[in-house]
Design a protein around this motif. Structure first.
Motif, PDB file in Angstrom:
ATOM      1  N   SER A  49       0.827  -1.211   0.000  1.00  0.00           N
ATOM      2  CA  SER A  49       0.000   0.000   0.000  1.00  0.00           C
ATOM      3  C   SER A  49       0.859   1.258   0.000  1.00  0.00           C
ATOM      4  O   SER A  49       2.011   1.242   0.432  1.00  0.00           O
ATOM      5  CB  SER A  49      -0.879   0.054   1.255  1.00  0.00           C
ATOM      6  N   LYS A  52       3.106  -1.762   3.917  1.00  0.00           N
ATOM      7  CA  LYS A  52       2.825  -0.381   3.510  1.00  0.00           C
ATOM      8  C   LYS A  52       4.145   0.362   3.356  1.00  0.00           C
ATOM      9  O   LYS A  52       5.079   0.117   4.133  1.00  0.00           O
ATOM     10  CB  LYS A  52       1.988   0.253   4.621  1.00  0.00           C
ATOM     11  N   TYR A  57       4.901  13.203   3.574  1.00  0.00           N
ATOM     12  CA  TYR A  57       3.758  12.773   4.375  1.00  0.00           C
ATOM     13  C   TYR A  57       2.717  13.869   4.489  1.00  0.00           C
ATOM     14  O   TYR A  57       2.503  14.446   5.543  1.00  0.00           O
ATOM     15  CB  TYR A  57       4.216  12.322   5.768  1.00  0.00           C
ATOM     16  N   ARG A  58       2.060  14.186   3.379  1.00  0.00           N
ATOM     17  CA  ARG A  58       0.945  15.138   3.394  1.00  0.00           C
ATOM     18  C   ARG A  58      -0.107  14.585   2.455  1.00  0.00           C
ATOM     19  O   ARG A  58       0.188  14.210   1.314  1.00  0.00           O
ATOM     20  CB  ARG A  58       1.419  16.519   2.941  1.00  0.00           C
ATOM     21  N   ALA A  59      -1.339  14.553   2.946  1.00  0.00           N
ATOM     22  CA  ALA A  59      -2.422  13.894   2.203  1.00  0.00           C
ATOM     23  C   ALA A  59      -2.546  14.426   0.784  1.00  0.00           C
ATOM     24  O   ALA A  59      -2.836  13.670  -0.151  1.00  0.00           O
ATOM     25  CB  ALA A  59      -3.730  14.061   2.953  1.00  0.00           C
ATOM     26  N   PRO A  76       1.631   5.238   1.305  1.00  0.00           N
ATOM     27  CA  PRO A  76       1.620   5.860   2.635  1.00  0.00           C
ATOM     28  C   PRO A  76       0.236   6.382   3.027  1.00  0.00           C
ATOM     29  O   PRO A  76      -0.133   6.347   4.186  1.00  0.00           O
ATOM     30  CB  PRO A  76       2.626   7.006   2.498  1.00  0.00           C
ATOM     31  N   TYR A  77      -0.510   6.895   2.055  1.00  0.00           N
ATOM     32  CA  TYR A  77      -1.893   7.312   2.298  1.00  0.00           C
ATOM     33  C   TYR A  77      -2.807   6.440   1.432  1.00  0.00           C
ATOM     34  O   TYR A  77      -2.384   5.935   0.387  1.00  0.00           O
ATOM     35  CB  TYR A  77      -2.108   8.777   1.895  1.00  0.00           C
ATOM     36  N   HIS A  78      -4.063   6.313   1.868  1.00  0.00           N
ATOM     37  CA  HIS A  78      -5.007   5.491   1.105  1.00  0.00           C
ATOM     38  C   HIS A  78      -5.232   6.094  -0.292  1.00  0.00           C
ATOM     39  O   HIS A  78      -5.454   7.292  -0.435  1.00  0.00           O
ATOM     40  CB  HIS A  78      -6.344   5.407   1.845  1.00  0.00           C
ATOM     41  N   TRP A  91      -1.057  12.661  -2.183  1.00  0.00           N
ATOM     42  CA  TRP A  91      -1.451  11.272  -2.422  1.00  0.00           C
ATOM     43  C   TRP A  91      -2.849  11.128  -2.985  1.00  0.00           C
ATOM     44  O   TRP A  91      -3.426  10.055  -2.954  1.00  0.00           O
ATOM     45  CB  TRP A  91      -1.297  10.471  -1.120  1.00  0.00           C
ATOM     46  N   CYS A  92      -3.418  12.229  -3.499  1.00  0.00           N
ATOM     47  CA  CYS A  92      -4.730  12.097  -4.151  1.00  0.00           C
ATOM     48  C   CYS A  92      -4.513  12.199  -5.656  1.00  0.00           C
ATOM     49  O   CYS A  92      -4.534  13.284  -6.214  1.00  0.00           O
ATOM     50  CB  CYS A  92      -5.722  13.135  -3.646  1.00  0.00           C
TER      51      CYS A  92
END
Ligand SMILES: CC(C)(COP(=O)(O)OP(=O)(O)OC[C@H]1O[C@@H](n2cnc3c(N)ncnc32)[C@H](O)[C@@H]1OP(=O)(O)O)[C@@H](O)C(=O)NCCC(=O)NCCS
Length: 181
Positions: free
Chosen positions: A137, A166, A174-176, A139-141, A179-180
């Motif tokens: 996976s 993961k 590490y910022r959401a 780091p973020y979904h 990861w979109c």
């Protein structure tokens, strides 16, 4: 590979060129800021930063930063982000040259797996494949509809099976919003 393109290791001394490439390619400051942060981030080390020139003009840049897998897997991991080519120099093989050179150097350095979050239509040409198939996976979904965008390329034979793990990336990543896909 495009022979007009010179690729060098780009560090602090080339920071102005790196930032100009990132800003031109992404048309925002976000990736330039991320790149600057990653270049100064101890948790991103070892870093591979490659800068492409055509004549004396900086035209492309790619960054590979250190990552890890949760749990003990004994694998050396790298993460590709960002990749940028100045619009006027796109579709001339620069992005491919940077990715191929980076993968080659990482293989020489003993890296086992390289991850990327990107467009599968682009990265499959380098042999990247969806990471969920290996139970690895991000780091973020990542939303299901984009699950193919989280990809890996194994640089050594024999990596198979379900790791059920993961990826842990550098702190600066590490910022959401990164990861979109
Ligand atoms: C993506 C990018 C790095 C490609 O660089 P490039 O130097 O143009 O790439 P190359 O010349 O090696 O390859 C061009 C090929 O990739 C294709 N391609 C480029 N971006 C693509 C994308 N997002 N999806 C699918 N295919 C893509 C082109 O259509 C072209 O196809 P062709 O070989 O069939 O003509 C560049 O377009 C760029 O900087 N884009 C803006 C920033 C970005 O989106 N970066 C990727 C972040 S993961």
């Amino acid at each position: 590979m495009n022979n007009d393109i010179q690729i060098i290791h780009g560090g602090e001394q080339q920071l102005g060129h790196i930032v100009s490439v990132e800003q031109a390619a992404f048309e925002t400051n976000e990736e330039a800021e991320l790149t600057k942060n990653l270049l100064a981030d101890p948790s991103a080390t070892p870093i591979l930063s490659l800068l492409a020139y055509k004549q004396d003009t900086p035209v492309g840049h790619v960054l590979f930063t250190h990552a890890e897998l949760e749990g003990e897997h004994g694998l050396q991991i790298s993460l590709l982000a960002p990749l940028a080519v100045v619009p006027a120099y796109q579709k001339q093989g620069c992005g491919s040259a940077l990715v191929h050179r980076g993968l080659h150097l990482l293989e020489e350095q003993g890296i086992d797996i390289v991850f990327v979050l990107g467009d599968p239509r682009y990265y499959t040409r380098f042999g990247f494949e969806p990471a969920y198939r290996f139970g690895l996976s991000a780091p973020y979904h990542i939303a299901d509809k984009h699950r193919d965008a989280w990809m890996l390329k194994s640089l050594r034979r024999g990596i198979s099976g379900n790791f059920d793990s993961k990826v842990i990336c550098a702190k600066s990543l590490y910022r959401a919003e990164y990861w979109c896909e």
